[in-house]
Design a protein around this motif. Structure first.
Motif, PDB file in Angstrom:
ATOM      1  N   ARG A 120       1.038  -1.166  -0.127  1.00  0.00           N
ATOM      2  CA  ARG A 120      -0.143   0.012  -0.042  1.00  0.00           C
ATOM      3  C   ARG A 120       1.041   1.330   0.016  1.00  0.00           C
ATOM      4  NH1 ARG A 120      -2.450  -0.699   4.675  1.00  0.00           N
ATOM      5  NH2 ARG A 120      -3.893  -2.161   3.893  1.00  0.00           N
ATOM      6  N   ARG A 121       1.804   1.267   0.729  1.00  0.00           N
ATOM      7  CA  ARG A 121       2.534   2.486   0.893  1.00  0.00           C
ATOM      8  C   ARG A 121       3.520   2.510  -0.417  1.00  0.00           C
ATOM      9  NH1 ARG A 121       5.753   4.003   6.390  1.00  0.00           N
ATOM     10  NH2 ARG A 121       6.190   5.534   4.888  1.00  0.00           N
ATOM     11  N   SER A 122       4.200   1.572  -0.862  1.00  0.00           N
ATOM     12  CA  SER A 122       4.901   1.835  -1.963  1.00  0.00           C
ATOM     13  C   SER A 122       4.300   2.125  -3.155  1.00  0.00           C
ATOM     14  CB  SER A 122       5.786   0.438  -2.104  1.00  0.00           C
ATOM     15  OG  SER A 122       4.923  -0.673  -2.470  1.00  0.00           O
ATOM     16  N   THR A 123       3.036   1.497  -3.424  1.00  0.00           N
ATOM     17  CA  THR A 123       2.040   2.054  -4.485  1.00  0.00           C
ATOM     18  C   THR A 123       1.773   3.283  -4.431  1.00  0.00           C
ATOM     19  OG1 THR A 123       1.380  -0.361  -4.352  1.00  0.00           O
ATOM     20  CG2 THR A 123       0.106   1.394  -5.823  1.00  0.00           C
ATOM     21  N   ALA A 124       1.334   3.894  -3.208  1.00  0.00           N
ATOM     22  CA  ALA A 124       1.063   5.285  -3.180  1.00  0.00           C
ATOM     23  C   ALA A 124       2.295   6.265  -3.486  1.00  0.00           C
ATOM     24  CB  ALA A 124       0.738   5.354  -1.591  1.00  0.00           C
ATOM     25  N   PHE A 125       3.293   5.728  -3.254  1.00  0.00           N
ATOM     26  CA  PHE A 125       4.511   6.427  -3.651  1.00  0.00           C
ATOM     27  C   PHE A 125       4.767   6.442  -5.216  1.00  0.00           C
ATOM     28  CE2 PHE A 125       9.023   6.797  -4.843  1.00  0.00           C
ATOM     29  CZ  PHE A 125       9.334   8.015  -4.489  1.00  0.00           C
ATOM     30  N   ILE A 126       4.341   5.526  -5.724  1.00  0.00           N
ATOM     31  CA  ILE A 126       4.691   5.346  -7.162  1.00  0.00           C
ATOM     32  C   ILE A 126       3.717   6.215  -7.942  1.00  0.00           C
ATOM     33  CG2 ILE A 126       4.405   3.716  -8.806  1.00  0.00           C
ATOM     34  CD1 ILE A 126       5.643   1.475  -7.123  1.00  0.00           C
ATOM     35  N   LEU A 127       2.472   6.269  -7.391  1.00  0.00           N
ATOM     36  CA  LEU A 127       1.363   6.949  -8.014  1.00  0.00           C
ATOM     37  C   LEU A 127       1.593   8.215  -8.029  1.00  0.00           C
ATOM     38  CD1 LEU A 127      -1.911   4.894  -7.136  1.00  0.00           C
ATOM     39  CD2 LEU A 127      -1.122   5.030  -9.220  1.00  0.00           C
TER      40      LEU A 127
END
Length: 536
Positions: free
Chosen positions: A162-169
């Motif tokens: 969840r956290r890594s995807t949020a950064f990528i987006l």
């Protein structure tokens, strides 16, 4: 619903007025057909935000409108900039499945990144790296790897995803798409106009909010059934405007960025006086936020732009005179005393927020130094941080750099400053070469350097985890890097072209070009009547 229709009417009228103004002021540098398409798309998405009560259906309708009405756009990233502030940044969790309860938090600007920017990552790079632009990209990549790795520490795999995807987006496409565009004058005009014109519209909304005492975009958010905090906050008796951003400091930050970019957009418009009105309009919107950090950052950003002009001293003098006149005009207005009371370095009103920020930095830095290298996950639960809980029951970390060092330690903070700092230096370094090639391109290098500098200053007074702050940060970094690369590439191409011409000039020209007849072949003697001339 009646209240939402009233709010939509106010926003639609002010937004349509901003595009009418843009057509008149910038119609010579932005094609009228493009402005018409932008207006239709922006108003359609605004109507969707107010009229569609279901959050997920609203996101779907917004995406469909962006793809359908923006199909004719040649510079696709401009659509992302145009719509970045069209819809309030409300967030809702995507329902999980199986053993995963909460899969991902999504916001409208995440959807815009997915449908507009991420497909562009598949396109080839238009510019190669050079100098400080390369260094900025290397720091960004290292920072991204660090954040993705730290997302999986001391937590479940689901939390890490969840956290890594949020950064990528919020970061990856924003940096790499804008940093690899070949920024011609026409392209940077479009991108800048797509970012500035909606901010001019929102400046009008900000003024209406202060006058009416009403946050118009709050009506859209209330219909979506999201857990969004909508507060009415006053300062010196005035409502602090926040437009579609739902936060006065973040809204002020974006208006300060627009204030830094507007001079480049207006400098080369034919109707320069009319185009110049965008600057006081953005300044009025910034003033309506009653946010001192953005006021300082906006003023320094404009100062940085002026400092990098050709006649910096004279321009600084004119800017100082204009500032003094504005302060005097503000002082004689009925609400002048209230505003002057909260001005930084002049007034002494509302000093409790300054005291809180000083205490926050002192306590937060002490907590950060307990895990100095890579930060920690549970710093908010430490006893020292718990002492900072405010009346709303939250710990408001209103310093983006303190939050970065708490989350990722000194290593993360160094990588972040490396990416932002070298992007800024790359744009600054590109001003000189651009000045020799194209004065308009020079103006945009100055403007984006100033905008990133102003944003960097303002982030010391707010957090970077709200609204679209991360997106704007990495977009500005990407454009600074892309501009520097584009200028360097243009410089190399111009250097190679004269070299080829010079090489041709140094070679002996053909006999026809010398104006003399070609030499006589040795095996063909001259006729008798011409031999006398040959002996001479």
């Amino acid at each position: 619903m009646i209240e939402s229709l009233k709010a939509l009417f106010v926003v639609a009228v002010l937004s349509a007025g901003a595009f009418v103004y843009a057509r008149t002021a910038f119609g010579d540098i932005v094609p009228p057909a493009t402005l018409a398409r932008w207006r239709n798309l922006y108003l359609a998405v605004t109507a969707i935000a107010f009229l569609v009560p279901n959050y997920w259906l609203m996101l779907f309708a917004m995406a469909a409108a962006a793809l359908a009405l923006g199909a004719g756009e040649k510079l696709k990233p401009a659509l992302y900039l145009l719509l970045l502030f069209a819809v309030p940044p409300a967030t809702k969790t995507v329902p999980g499945f199986g053993a995963i309860n909460n899969f991902l938090d999504l916001s409208p600007y995440n959807i815009l990144a997915l449908i507009i920017l991420f497909p562009l990552l598949l396109r080839p790079n238009e510019v190669k790296g050079s100098g400080r632009a390369n260094i900025a990209e290397a720091f960004f990549i290292a920072y991204a790897i660090l954040l993705i790795a730290l997302a999986f520490r001391e937590a479940s795999v689901t939390h890490g995803i969840r956290r890594s995807t949020a950064f990528i987006l919020t970061s990856i496409a924003q940096f790499f798409v804008f940093s690899r565009i070949r920024w011609t004058v026409d392209r940077i005009r479009l991108a800048t106009a797509a970012l500035v014109i909606p901010l001019v519209a929102l400046s009008g909304v900000a003024a209406a909010e202060v006058v009416l005492g009403w946050h118009v975009y709050a009506n859209a958010v209330e219909n979506w059934d999201v857990s969004q905090t909508l507060r009415y906050v006053e300062r010196s008796g005035f409502l602090r405007a926040y437009g579609s951003v739902i936060g006065p400091i973040a809204f002020g930050l974006f208006l300060a960025v627009g204030l830094a970019l507007a001079p480049a957009l207006t400098a080369h418009a034919k109707n320069r006086r009319l185009a110049f009105l965008s600057i006081p309009a953005l300044a009025a919107g910034l003033l309506a936020t009653f946010s001192r950090g953005p006021w300082i950052g906006g003023a320094l950003a404009v100062g940085a732009y002026v400092a990098t002009t050709r006649k910096a001293f004279g321009n600084f003098f004119r800017l100082s005179v204009a500032g003094a006149v504005c302060l005097f005009a503000l002082a004689v207005t009925p609400f002048g005393d209230s505003i002057l009371e909260i001005l930084p370095f002049i007034g002494e009103g509302d000093s409790n927020t300054i005291d809180y920020r000083a205490r926050l930095f002192e306590v937060g830095w002490r907590v950060a130094m307990q895990t100095p290298w890579f930060g920690s996950e549970g710093y908010m639960d430490s006893p020292a941080m718990q002492e900072l809980i405010q009346g709303q029951g939250i710990i408001d970390i209103v310093n983006a750099y303190l939050r970065i060092v708490l989350d990722t330690g000194l290593v993360g903070l160094s990588l972040y400053f490396g990416a932002v700092g070298f992007a800024m230096l790359a744009a600054l370094q590109a001003i000189g070469p651009a000045r020799k090639m194209n004065s308009e391109l020079e103006s945009y290098c100055q403007a984006y350097f100033a905008a990133l500098l102003g944003l960097t200053i303002i982030l010391a007074t707010t957090t970077n985890t709200i609204a679209q702050i991360k997106e704007v940060t990495w977009v500005l970094c990407g454009i600074c890097v892309g501009l520097a690369r584009s200028v360097a590439l243009e410089q190399r191409e111009r250097a190679n072209t004269p070299a080829v011409a010079a090489a041709g000039a140094l070679a002996d020209p053909p006999p026809e070009a010398q104006g003399t007849p070609p030499p006589r072949p040795p095996d063909r003697p001259l006729p008798p009547h011409l031999r006398q001339y040959d002996r001479r």
